[in-house]
Scaffold this motif. Structure first.
Motif, mmCIF file in Angstrom:
data_model
loop_
_atom_site.group_PDB
_atom_site.id
_atom_site.type_symbol
_atom_site.label_atom_id
_atom_site.label_comp_id
_atom_site.label_asym_id
_atom_site.label_seq_id
_atom_site.Cartn_x
_atom_site.Cartn_y
_atom_site.Cartn_z
ATOM 1 N N SER A 176 51.704 18.768 45.631
ATOM 2 C CA SER A 176 53.160 18.960 45.686
ATOM 3 C C SER A 176 53.709 18.507 47.029
ATOM 4 N N LEU A 177 53.001 18.856 48.076
ATOM 5 C CA LEU A 177 53.418 18.495 49.423
ATOM 6 C C LEU A 177 53.392 16.981 49.617
ATOM 7 N N CYS A 178 52.351 16.339 49.155
ATOM 8 C CA CYS A 178 52.233 14.885 49.289
ATOM 9 C C CYS A 178 53.341 14.176 48.507
ATOM 10 N N LYS A 179 53.645 14.690 47.329
ATOM 11 C CA LYS A 179 54.710 14.101 46.499
ATOM 12 C C LYS A 179 56.067 14.263 47.186
ATOM 13 N N GLU A 180 56.351 15.457 47.679
ATOM 14 C CA GLU A 180 57.606 15.727 48.393
ATOM 15 C C GLU A 180 57.749 14.804 49.604
ATOM 16 N N PHE A 181 56.668 14.669 50.358
ATOM 17 C CA PHE A 181 56.668 13.851 51.561
ATOM 18 C C PHE A 181 56.969 12.395 51.216
ATOM 19 N N LYS A 182 56.321 11.876 50.187
ATOM 20 C CA LYS A 182 56.509 10.485 49.757
ATOM 21 C C LYS A 182 57.948 10.252 49.310
ATOM 22 N N GLU A 183 58.498 11.200 48.539
ATOM 23 C CA GLU A 183 59.870 11.061 48.047
ATOM 24 C C GLU A 183 60.890 11.137 49.181
ATOM 25 N N ALA A 184 60.646 11.992 50.154
ATOM 26 C CA ALA A 184 61.597 12.192 51.249
ATOM 27 C C ALA A 184 61.554 11.075 52.287
ATOM 28 N N TYR A 185 60.358 10.592 52.616
ATOM 29 C CA TYR A 185 60.224 9.671 53.744
ATOM 30 C C TYR A 185 59.645 8.303 53.396
ATOM 31 N N GLY A 186 59.022 8.165 52.239
ATOM 32 C CA GLY A 186 58.464 6.876 51.838
ATOM 33 C C GLY A 186 57.035 6.643 52.299
ATOM 34 N N ALA A 187 56.601 7.377 53.318
ATOM 35 C CA ALA A 187 55.229 7.227 53.824
ATOM 36 C C ALA A 187 54.269 8.070 52.985
ATOM 37 N N THR A 188 52.996 7.808 53.137
ATOM 38 C CA THR A 188 51.959 8.547 52.429
ATOM 39 C C THR A 188 51.406 9.626 53.353
ATOM 40 N N LEU A 189 51.189 10.814 52.816
ATOM 41 C CA LEU A 189 50.614 11.915 53.581
ATOM 42 C C LEU A 189 49.182 12.129 53.125
ATOM 43 N N ARG A 190 48.260 12.103 54.075
ATOM 44 C CA ARG A 190 46.853 12.380 53.787
ATOM 45 C C ARG A 190 46.537 13.776 54.332
ATOM 46 N N VAL A 191 45.970 14.613 53.485
ATOM 47 C CA VAL A 191 45.611 15.980 53.878
ATOM 48 C C VAL A 191 44.094 16.096 53.741
ATOM 49 N N TYR A 192 43.471 16.652 54.762
ATOM 50 C CA TYR A 192 42.011 16.725 54.801
ATOM 51 C C TYR A 192 41.510 18.163 54.757
ATOM 52 N N ASN A 193 40.321 18.306 54.211
ATOM 53 C CA ASN A 193 39.558 19.546 54.265
ATOM 54 C C ASN A 193 38.280 19.175 54.998
ATOM 55 N N GLY A 194 38.267 19.414 56.293
ATOM 56 C CA GLY A 194 37.168 18.913 57.118
ATOM 57 C C GLY A 194 37.341 17.416 57.282
ATOM 58 N N LYS A 195 36.314 16.660 56.955
ATOM 59 C CA LYS A 195 36.389 15.198 57.077
ATOM 60 C C LYS A 195 36.688 14.519 55.745
ATOM 61 N N ARG A 196 36.823 15.308 54.694
ATOM 62 C CA ARG A 196 37.100 14.756 53.357
ATOM 63 C C ARG A 196 38.537 15.025 52.973
ATOM 64 N N PHE A 197 39.033 14.241 52.016
ATOM 65 C CA PHE A 197 40.370 14.507 51.491
ATOM 66 C C PHE A 197 40.371 15.865 50.809
ATOM 67 N N ALA A 198 41.438 16.595 50.982
ATOM 68 C CA ALA A 198 41.564 17.919 50.371
ATOM 69 C C ALA A 198 41.775 17.793 48.867
ATOM 70 N N ASP A 199 41.315 18.795 48.138
ATOM 71 C CA ASP A 199 41.540 18.886 46.696
ATOM 72 C C ASP A 199 43.052 18.946 46.460
ATOM 73 N N PRO A 200 43.600 18.084 45.604
ATOM 74 C CA PRO A 200 45.042 18.088 45.353
ATOM 75 C C PRO A 200 45.579 19.431 44.844
ATOM 76 N N ASP A 201 44.731 20.219 44.195
ATOM 77 C CA ASP A 201 45.171 21.510 43.665
ATOM 78 C C ASP A 201 45.000 22.658 44.655
ATOM 79 N N ALA A 202 44.453 22.392 45.821
ATOM 80 C CA ALA A 202 44.267 23.432 46.843
ATOM 81 C C ALA A 202 45.614 23.754 47.501
ATOM 82 N N THR A 203 45.775 25.009 47.895
ATOM 83 C CA THR A 203 46.966 25.393 48.655
ATOM 84 C C THR A 203 46.669 25.217 50.137
#
Length: 101
Positions: free
Chosen positions: A14-41
């Motif tokens: 949800s956060l990544c989608k909001e960020f993309k819609e608002a600013y046009g850039a892509t947001l990468r969220v990590y859990n340690g050194k890996r990409f975070a699970d999209p369903d994680a809070t």
């Protein structure tokens, strides 16, 4: 230009989608050194000892300051990437400018 609020109950996707819609850039969220699970809070990713809470951002904030603020509040690593996700944005430009790279 919209403000976005980061809070513990928001899901990564949800956060990544909001960020993309608002600013046009892509947001990468990590859990340690890996990409975070999209369903994680954000609360589930929060580092031990971090209080979380809410963080409001807007497009005038510098990319580097934004990334640092999320690390300070949540202990979560994020990166702002170019709109096509082909590389990371420069830390010295605004979030809005990152969406136009």
């Amino acid at each position: 230009m919209a403000d976005i609020t980061f809070s513990g109950n928001k899901k990564v996707k949800s956060l990544c989608k909001e960020f993309k819609e608002a600013y046009g850039a892509t947001l990468r969220v990590y859990n340690g050194k890996r990409f975070a699970d999209p369903d994680a809070t954000l609360a589930s990713l929060r580092a031990e000892g971090k209080k979380g809470g809410e963080v409001k951002i807007n497009g005038k904030m510098l990319v580097g300051n934004f990334e640092k603020k999320i690390m300070e509040e949540f202990g979560i690593t994020i990166q702002v990437a170019k709109p096509d996700d082909s590389g990371l944005s420069d830390n010295s430009i605004t979030i809005s400018a990152a969406g136009k790279e």
